[in-house]
Design a protein around this motif. Structure first.
Motif, PDB file in Angstrom:
ATOM      1  N   GLN A   3       0.834  -1.197   0.000  1.00  0.00           N
ATOM      2  CA  GLN A   3       0.000   0.000   0.000  1.00  0.00           C
ATOM      3  C   GLN A   3       0.871   1.250   0.000  1.00  0.00           C
ATOM      4  O   GLN A   3       2.015   1.224   0.432  1.00  0.00           O
ATOM      5  N   ILE A   4       0.271   2.330  -0.479  1.00  0.00           N
ATOM      6  CA  ILE A   4       0.913   3.639  -0.404  1.00  0.00           C
ATOM      7  C   ILE A   4      -0.094   4.603   0.204  1.00  0.00           C
ATOM      8  O   ILE A   4      -1.286   4.557  -0.095  1.00  0.00           O
ATOM      9  N   THR A   5       0.400   5.461   1.094  1.00  0.00           N
ATOM     10  CA  THR A   5      -0.463   6.417   1.773  1.00  0.00           C
ATOM     11  C   THR A   5       0.333   7.687   2.035  1.00  0.00           C
ATOM     12  O   THR A   5       1.482   7.805   1.614  1.00  0.00           O
ATOM     13  N   GLN A   6      -0.277   8.628   2.720  1.00  0.00           N
ATOM     14  CA  GLN A   6       0.381   9.892   3.057  1.00  0.00           C
ATOM     15  C   GLN A   6       0.092  10.276   4.490  1.00  0.00           C
ATOM     16  O   GLN A   6      -1.012  10.043   4.996  1.00  0.00           O
ATOM     17  N   THR A   7       1.098  10.860   5.141  1.00  0.00           N
ATOM     18  CA  THR A   7       0.888  11.472   6.450  1.00  0.00           C
ATOM     19  C   THR A   7       1.054  12.975   6.377  1.00  0.00           C
ATOM     20  O   THR A   7       0.688  13.683   7.299  1.00  0.00           O
TER      21      THR A   7
END
Length: 198
Positions: free
Chosen positions: A96-100
């Motif tokens: 998965q790829i996400t952002q903070t």
């Protein structure tokens, strides 16, 4: 990259008393709006990441990330998920790829390898340059977007709400005409429709 001042040749003849900083601010706003509406600024890049990398900054100077089109890790497509849905506790390679935070991505779970990403960008709020293609292909269009903002400023020697409306129409028409310009490109690839199941 082209300096913002390079675009003034398209703007100042229509608003002769407009100060350069005002014209540049209006141009930058128009460029940001145009890039969002058309997704015309696409960048692709690959990054070597280490297993303990927390975040990867993935945008060039003077740009901000607008949208991730596609991401893969060592050739395997990654699922784009919200931070709340990311599974950092799994074993194995990133899935998965996400952002903070804006302009950086985080892999879940973390792992060493190569991250490849295709993303749509827009100019940063403090950008002083724009990509060459914006000047070459849409310089006058962006000027119309800037003029639509400049000419409605009240009580100025260059104020002209009627001409502002004219330029706003040109700008809106260009955004509509070039919506998702990056999908088809100059090769004029047919747009694919994807089935959706509920």
């Amino acid at each position: 990259m082209r300096e913002l001042t390079d675009f003034l040749r398209f703007i100042l003849p229509h608003a002769t008393a407009c100060p350069d900083p005002t014209a540049e601010d209006a141009l930058l706003s128009a460029a940001r709006e145009f890039c969002e509406a058309t997704r015309c600024w696409r960048e692709t890049d690959s990054f070597k990441v280490k297993g303990h990398d927390v975040e990867v900054v993935c945008v060039p100077h003077s740009a901000v990330l607008f949208e991730i089109e596609k991401a893969s890790f060592d050739g395997r497509d990654l699922d784009r998920v919200s931070f709340a849905d990311a599974r950092f506790d799994r074993d194995g390679p990133p899935r998965q790829i996400t952002q903070t935070q804006p302009n950086a991505v985080r892999l879940a779970p973390a792992g060493p390898g190569t991250l490849s990403i295709s993303m749509f960008l827009k100019p940063a709020l403090d950008a002083d340059v724009l990509p060459y293609f914006l000047f070459d292909q849409w310089g006058e269009t962006l000027a119309s977007g800037a003029l639509a903002r400049i000419l409605v400023i009240p009580d100025q020697p260059f104020s002209n709400p009627q001409l502002a409306g004219y330029h706003a129409g040109i700008f809106q028409s260009a955004k509509d005409r070039n919506f998702n310009a990056s999908v088809r490109g100059q090769q004029r690839a047919p747009r694919r429709s994807r089935s959706r199941y509920l």
